[in-house]
Design an enzyme around this catalytic site. Structure first.
Site, PDB file in Angstrom:
ATOM      1  N   TYR A 113      -1.752  -6.897  22.507  1.00 51.25           N
ATOM      2  CA  TYR A 113      -2.992  -6.178  22.945  1.00 51.25           C
ATOM      3  C   TYR A 113      -4.170  -7.022  23.323  1.00 51.25           C
ATOM      4  O   TYR A 113      -4.850  -6.773  22.336  1.00 51.25           O
ATOM      5  CB  TYR A 113      -3.220  -4.866  22.103  1.00 51.25           C
ATOM      6  CG  TYR A 113      -4.167  -3.706  22.707  1.00 51.25           C
ATOM      7  CD1 TYR A 113      -3.850  -3.223  23.903  1.00 51.25           C
ATOM      8  CD2 TYR A 113      -5.168  -3.437  22.043  1.00 51.25           C
ATOM      9  CE1 TYR A 113      -4.695  -2.314  24.384  1.00 51.25           C
ATOM     10  CE2 TYR A 113      -6.126  -2.303  22.450  1.00 51.25           C
ATOM     11  CZ  TYR A 113      -5.694  -1.877  23.547  1.00 51.25           C
ATOM     12  OH  TYR A 113      -6.554  -0.786  24.059  1.00 51.25           O
ATOM     13  N   ARG A 118      -9.077  -5.785  29.613  1.00 45.64           N
ATOM     14  CA  ARG A 118      -8.370  -4.911  28.670  1.00 45.64           C
ATOM     15  C   ARG A 118      -8.916  -3.444  28.879  1.00 45.64           C
ATOM     16  O   ARG A 118     -10.043  -3.445  28.959  1.00 45.64           O
ATOM     17  CB  ARG A 118      -8.158  -5.301  27.242  1.00 45.64           C
ATOM     18  CG  ARG A 118      -7.085  -4.325  26.558  1.00 45.64           C
ATOM     19  CD  ARG A 118      -6.869  -4.857  25.069  1.00 45.64           C
ATOM     20  NE  ARG A 118      -8.082  -4.504  24.395  1.00 45.64           N
ATOM     21  CZ  ARG A 118      -8.292  -5.039  23.258  1.00 45.64           C
ATOM     22  NH1 ARG A 118      -7.565  -5.991  22.524  1.00 45.64           N
ATOM     23  NH2 ARG A 118      -9.423  -4.751  22.517  1.00 45.64           N
ATOM     24  N   ASP A 119      -8.298  -2.475  28.734  1.00 45.61           N
ATOM     25  CA  ASP A 119      -8.526  -0.861  28.804  1.00 45.61           C
ATOM     26  C   ASP A 119      -9.494  -0.826  30.116  1.00 45.61           C
ATOM     27  O   ASP A 119     -10.712  -0.192  29.944  1.00 45.61           O
ATOM     28  CB  ASP A 119      -9.363  -0.766  27.448  1.00 45.61           C
ATOM     29  CG  ASP A 119      -9.415   0.727  27.086  1.00 45.61           C
ATOM     30  OD1 ASP A 119      -8.564   1.457  27.941  1.00 45.61           O
ATOM     31  OD2 ASP A 119     -10.168   1.175  26.281  1.00 45.61           O
ATOM     32  N   SER A 125     -11.903   0.503  24.231  1.00 46.22           N
ATOM     33  CA  SER A 125     -11.172  -0.748  23.616  1.00 46.22           C
ATOM     34  C   SER A 125     -11.314  -2.182  24.730  1.00 46.22           C
ATOM     35  O   SER A 125     -10.333  -2.727  24.849  1.00 46.22           O
ATOM     36  CB  SER A 125      -9.799  -0.290  23.713  1.00 46.22           C
ATOM     37  OG  SER A 125      -9.607   0.323  22.573  1.00 46.22           O
ATOM     38  N   ASP A 164      -1.417   1.023  27.449  1.00 43.70           N
ATOM     39  CA  ASP A 164      -2.082   1.383  28.525  1.00 43.70           C
ATOM     40  C   ASP A 164      -2.042   0.694  29.855  1.00 43.70           C
ATOM     41  O   ASP A 164      -2.752   1.085  30.840  1.00 43.70           O
ATOM     42  CB  ASP A 164      -3.524   1.705  28.057  1.00 43.70           C
ATOM     43  CG  ASP A 164      -3.537   3.070  27.026  1.00 43.70           C
ATOM     44  OD1 ASP A 164      -2.592   3.457  26.691  1.00 43.70           O
ATOM     45  OD2 ASP A 164      -4.724   3.227  26.672  1.00 43.70           O
ATOM     46  N   TRP A 212       0.491  11.755  31.307  1.00 42.69           N
ATOM     47  CA  TRP A 212      -0.010  10.598  32.057  1.00 42.69           C
ATOM     48  C   TRP A 212       0.876  10.110  33.170  1.00 42.69           C
ATOM     49  O   TRP A 212       0.504  10.580  34.325  1.00 42.69           O
ATOM     50  CB  TRP A 212      -0.360   9.494  31.101  1.00 42.69           C
ATOM     51  CG  TRP A 212      -0.964   8.388  31.780  1.00 42.69           C
ATOM     52  CD1 TRP A 212      -1.348   7.931  33.176  1.00 42.69           C
ATOM     53  CD2 TRP A 212      -1.858   7.047  31.211  1.00 42.69           C
ATOM     54  NE1 TRP A 212      -2.065   6.864  33.227  1.00 42.69           N
ATOM     55  CE2 TRP A 212      -2.294   6.390  32.231  1.00 42.69           C
ATOM     56  CE3 TRP A 212      -1.791   6.940  29.738  1.00 42.69           C
ATOM     57  CZ2 TRP A 212      -3.134   5.306  31.724  1.00 42.69           C
ATOM     58  CZ3 TRP A 212      -2.380   5.575  29.298  1.00 42.69           C
ATOM     59  CH2 TRP A 212      -3.319   4.994  30.461  1.00 42.69           C
ATOM     60  N   TRP A 312      -8.466  11.647  24.733  1.00 46.37           N
ATOM     61  CA  TRP A 312      -7.687  10.560  24.011  1.00 46.37           C
ATOM     62  C   TRP A 312      -8.356  10.081  22.518  1.00 46.37           C
ATOM     63  O   TRP A 312      -7.909   9.309  21.829  1.00 46.37           O
ATOM     64  CB  TRP A 312      -7.332   9.246  24.600  1.00 46.37           C
ATOM     65  CG  TRP A 312      -8.564   8.841  25.355  1.00 46.37           C
ATOM     66  CD1 TRP A 312      -8.772   9.008  26.717  1.00 46.37           C
ATOM     67  CD2 TRP A 312      -9.488   7.886  25.159  1.00 46.37           C
ATOM     68  NE1 TRP A 312     -10.121   8.426  27.207  1.00 46.37           N
ATOM     69  CE2 TRP A 312     -10.144   7.689  26.253  1.00 46.37           C
ATOM     70  CE3 TRP A 312      -9.484   7.137  23.715  1.00 46.37           C
ATOM     71  CZ2 TRP A 312     -11.337   6.865  26.261  1.00 46.37           C
ATOM     72  CZ3 TRP A 312     -10.657   6.323  23.784  1.00 46.37           C
ATOM     73  CH2 TRP A 312     -11.476   6.096  24.896  1.00 46.37           C
ATOM     74  N   LYS A 340      -0.247   3.983  16.264  1.00 45.00           N
ATOM     75  CA  LYS A 340      -1.665   3.610  15.887  1.00 45.00           C
ATOM     76  C   LYS A 340      -1.790   4.022  14.194  1.00 45.00           C
ATOM     77  O   LYS A 340      -1.398   4.766  13.715  1.00 45.00           O
ATOM     78  CB  LYS A 340      -2.733   4.813  16.600  1.00 45.00           C
ATOM     79  CG  LYS A 340      -3.896   4.829  16.183  1.00 45.00           C
ATOM     80  CD  LYS A 340      -4.857   3.856  16.905  1.00 45.00           C
ATOM     81  CE  LYS A 340      -6.081   3.910  16.527  1.00 45.00           C
ATOM     82  NZ  LYS A 340      -7.159   2.975  17.407  1.00 45.00           N
ATOM     83  N   GLU A 344      -7.898   4.188  11.562  1.00 46.79           N
ATOM     84  CA  GLU A 344      -8.427   3.352  12.658  1.00 46.79           C
ATOM     85  C   GLU A 344      -9.015   4.119  13.837  1.00 46.79           C
ATOM     86  O   GLU A 344      -8.388   5.037  14.373  1.00 46.79           O
ATOM     87  CB  GLU A 344      -7.623   2.126  12.812  1.00 46.79           C
ATOM     88  CG  GLU A 344      -7.027   1.257  11.688  1.00 46.79           C
ATOM     89  CD  GLU A 344      -6.517  -0.021  12.343  1.00 46.79           C
ATOM     90  OE1 GLU A 344      -6.381  -0.271  13.315  1.00 46.79           O
ATOM     91  OE2 GLU A 344      -5.872  -0.848  11.480  1.00 46.79           O
ATOM     92  N   ASP A 346     -10.582   5.226  17.387  1.00 46.08           N
ATOM     93  CA  ASP A 346     -10.272   5.156  18.733  1.00 46.08           C
ATOM     94  C   ASP A 346     -11.242   4.567  19.457  1.00 46.08           C
ATOM     95  O   ASP A 346     -11.106   4.019  20.787  1.00 46.08           O
ATOM     96  CB  ASP A 346      -9.794   6.343  19.471  1.00 46.08           C
ATOM     97  CG  ASP A 346      -8.245   6.967  18.777  1.00 46.08           C
ATOM     98  OD1 ASP A 346      -7.330   6.399  18.501  1.00 46.08           O
ATOM     99  OD2 ASP A 346      -8.324   8.096  18.617  1.00 46.08           O
TER     100      ASP A 346
HETATM  101  C1  BGC Z   1      -8.483  -0.933  19.180  1.00 44.69           C
HETATM  102  C2  BGC Z   1      -8.059  -2.218  18.561  1.00 44.69           C
HETATM  103  C3  BGC Z   1      -7.189  -1.542  17.419  1.00 44.69           C
HETATM  104  C4  BGC Z   1      -6.334  -0.494  17.727  1.00 44.69           C
HETATM  105  C5  BGC Z   1      -5.496   0.184  16.416  1.00 44.69           C
HETATM  106  C6  BGC Z   1      -7.477   0.158  19.538  1.00 44.69           C
HETATM  107  O1  BGC Z   1      -7.892   1.339  20.041  1.00 44.69           O
HETATM  108  O2  BGC Z   1      -9.068  -1.332  20.633  1.00 44.69           O
HETATM  109  O3  BGC Z   1      -8.967  -2.978  18.322  1.00 44.69           O
HETATM  110  O4  BGC Z   1      -6.664  -2.749  16.793  1.00 44.69           O
HETATM  111  O5  BGC Z   1      -6.888   0.355  18.350  1.00 44.69           O
HETATM  112  O6  BGC Z   1      -6.446   0.670  15.541  1.00 44.69           O
END
Ligand code: BGC
Length: 391
Positions: A113, A118-119, A125, A164, A212, A312, A340, A344, A346
């Protein structure tokens, strides 16, 4: 010296019983090269590893809980297998520690990733590489990961490729940021698939989720977009299929589906992830792309929380879902996984942050939330309290 250490570990590994309670064995203890047959479900043979990085995050979370019964259930989360996100060049360093305690009967899940730009359809992200830094993606991100995988031929790896990215090229092609990223996404994903096509690796390309690419109008273009990149990569044989619902919230087989009473529901026959992998899987087959799937069930225990299917970010009220297993009851679904790492974030809810995305400010998004990937203790405790099955 190194050979002696390996021999001792080999002996220790041979004595240890292959159970979760046994001391975790070092990779050096696995004495033969791993060859994964991507025409079969590798998750029926290997268990998704409870990697040391998430284990440490959870252990720190446990230490911060005072309620003794919550503490006891929280500590069980450390033993759940989940994917480790290599989300920056610097974080490739997480690999070494994660592989060090990988038992031979486990598979280490890694998320690739770090695409340029990105994103592209969101902000939360956005990554470290600009859309025009494809050479850096290849030489400083993919190549070093390839070297690490090659240096560990006796270990098994499951990779989720670039969440994504290709779905965004299908449905967000009109955004300037996605237009800018298109060539780097296609070239980058193809390069990743080609380079990571190693015997000890099995790959699943991210395919969004039922809300999606599951829309009638998106199934065929979505499958064709994935197939185009897969074929550009030379149809690598270690590609097993797709990853769906990564960091997502959709239920596996809830029927009628969560959004089936919405006014536009008639345009989407994939109201749960099971229907999605069946219907998108058929489209993939037609397009000439492998179609087995792994599905993220890490945070999908509670439904009815999102105001819109597309929401999301840190959905409030969510709970940990089904633990990783290859018993899915559906031939196309290799495994339910935790993609995921629950706890952590989003995306940040700080409206002043550069990566603030308005989705993280919606009424169904948990606030306050830190930057994407950072730990949110309160959110973790909520996932735990709402877990189904309970811990
Ligand atoms: C973040 C990453 C992270 C991942 C897992 C993503 O949304 O951008 O930095 O490692 O989630 O938590």
């Amino acid at each position: 010296m190194k050979a002696e250490i390996a021999a001792v570990l080999l002996a220790a590994g041979a004595l240890a019983a292959p159970s979760d309670k046994a001391p975790r064995k070092a990779a050096a203890a696995c004495s033969s090269a791993v060859t994964l047959d991507a025409s079969t479900n590798v998750f029926s043979k290997y268990k998704l590893h409870a990697n040391s990085f998430y284990r440490k995050e959870v252990e720190a979370a446990v230490a911060a809980i005072s309620d003794s019964s919550l503490k006891a259930s929280a500590s069980k989360v450390a033993d759940v297998g989940s994917f480790l996100w290599l989300d920056t060049i610097a974080n490739i360093a997480k690999f070494d520690e994660a592989v060090a305690d990988l038992p031979c009967e486990n598979i280490l899940g890694l998320v690739i990733y770090d695409l340029p730009g990105r994103d592209c359809a969101a902000k939360a992200s956005n990554g470290e590489l600009k859309y025009n830094e494809i050479s850096k993606y290849k030489s400083s991100y993919i190549d070093p990961i390839v070297a690490k995988l090659k240096a560990n031929p006796n270990s098994a790896f499951a990779l989720i490729i670039e969440p994504d990215s290709l779905p965004n090229l299908v449905t967000n092609a009109d955004l300037q940021t996605c237009k800018d990223s298109k060539s780097a996404y296609e070239e980058g994903v193809a390069y990743a698939l080609k380079s990571l096509n190693l015997p000890n690796v099995v790959m699943y390309i991210d395919a969004g989720h039922g809300g999606w690419l599951g829309w009638d109008a998106n199934l065929k273009p979505g499958a064709e977009q994935l197939a185009k990149v897969y074929k550009n990569a030379g149809s690598p044989k270690q590609v097993r299929g797709i990853a769906t619902n990564i960091a997502g919230w959709n239920a596996w087989d809830l029927s009628p589906g969560e959004f089936s009473t919405a006014s536009d529901a008639k345009y989407n026959a994939c109201q749960n992830e099971k229907l999605y992998i069946q219907k998108f899987g058929a489209a993939l087959k037609t397009a000439g792309h492998p179609n087995h799937a792994i599905v993220d069930t890490g945070r999908n225990a509670v439904t009815g929380l999102r105001e819109e299917w597309g929401n999301w970010c840190n959905v409030d009220g969510a709970g940990f879902g089904v633990r990783p297993t290859s018993s899915t009851g559906e031939e196309l679904a290799d495994a339910f996984v935790w993609g995921k790492p629950g706890g952590e974030s989003d995306g940040t809810s700080d409206t002043g942050a550069t990566r603030y995305d308005s989705f993280c400010g919606k009424s169904d998004a948990y606030k306050p939330s830190p930057e994407a990937g950072e730990w949110n203790q309160a959110y973790f405790e909520m996932l735990l309290k709402n877990a189904k099955p309970a811990f």
